[in-house]
Design an enzyme around this catalytic site. Sequence first.
Site, mmCIF file in Angstrom:
data_model
loop_
_atom_site.group_PDB
_atom_site.id
_atom_site.type_symbol
_atom_site.label_atom_id
_atom_site.label_comp_id
_atom_site.label_asym_id
_atom_site.label_seq_id
_atom_site.Cartn_x
_atom_site.Cartn_y
_atom_site.Cartn_z
ATOM 1 N N CYS A 1 39.701 93.589 28.461
ATOM 2 C CA CYS A 1 41.066 93.270 28.026
ATOM 3 C C CYS A 1 41.048 92.184 26.948
ATOM 4 O O CYS A 1 41.583 92.363 25.852
ATOM 5 C CB CYS A 1 41.912 92.815 29.213
ATOM 6 S SG CYS A 1 42.313 94.116 30.393
ATOM 7 N N GLU B 1 49.961 87.401 27.428
ATOM 8 C CA GLU B 1 48.846 86.533 27.057
ATOM 9 C C GLU B 1 49.104 85.818 25.735
ATOM 10 O O GLU B 1 49.593 86.405 24.779
ATOM 11 C CB GLU B 1 47.554 87.348 26.957
ATOM 12 C CG GLU B 1 47.134 88.020 28.255
ATOM 13 C CD GLU B 1 46.766 87.048 29.358
ATOM 14 O OE1 GLU B 1 46.515 85.857 29.051
ATOM 15 O OE2 GLU B 1 46.724 87.473 30.529
ATOM 16 N N HIS C 1 49.382 91.754 30.700
ATOM 17 C CA HIS C 1 48.623 92.130 31.887
ATOM 18 C C HIS C 1 49.574 92.567 33.001
ATOM 19 O O HIS C 1 50.648 91.988 33.176
ATOM 20 C CB HIS C 1 47.760 90.957 32.370
ATOM 21 C CG HIS C 1 46.364 91.002 31.844
ATOM 22 N ND1 HIS C 1 45.790 89.968 31.130
ATOM 23 C CD2 HIS C 1 45.415 91.970 31.928
ATOM 24 C CE1 HIS C 1 44.548 90.292 30.813
ATOM 25 N NE2 HIS C 1 44.299 91.504 31.281
#
Length: 222
Positions: free
Chosen positions: A146, A80, A170
């Site tokens: 998250c 991310e 992830h």
Amino acid sequence: MTKVLVTGFGPYGVTPDNPAQFTAEALDGRTIAGATVVSRIVPGAYFDSIAAAEQAIAEVDPQLVIMLGEYPGRAMLTVERLAQNINDCGRYGLADTAGKVLVGEPTDPDGPVAYHATVPVHEMVLAMRAAGIPADVSDAAGTFVCNHLMYGVLHHIATQNLPIRAGWVHLPCLPMVAALDRNLGVPSMSVETAVAGLVAGIEAAVQHSADTREPVPSRLQI
């Protein structure tokens, strides 16, 4: 010696087995590129997750924090790039593990709109691919716990002026979860494959303080 804190979550929602927990536990105690990995499983609840991660940071005193979570529907590891100051699990029909449902609420009303990951996102993805593990860059960490934890940890590091780099990876569902009747057709990845990808990614993060400016081809659609 450099220390890497890896965090994961346990079961949540309709996910009885969380790849983030199993992957974090498998990495615990490993030495990667001369750095020692220390793993912690944190609550899958808004704000409690941040408090637990802050406590782990104080105890472990890491130079690098890699947080893990499951993203059902994705077929590869996704590193991310951004964490948003917004929480909305109502859109997913989910509550956190404490039963809390947030809709459109910020993690910190006085915080910035978003934080960039401070790990070398491109270098990590390229290292994962070089190790034979499918991986991609993501600009959408969701609006569940998250994203919340990623934002909270980056905010803590920034406001406390800590010499720590942090980021999020992830993971796809586990095969045992994808095999459930309600999940048939959902992409999955074994713990062994995820661990191999994380070893490569952590090695890249330890070895590269700055990211490459070379473009990384992307196929991520969600």
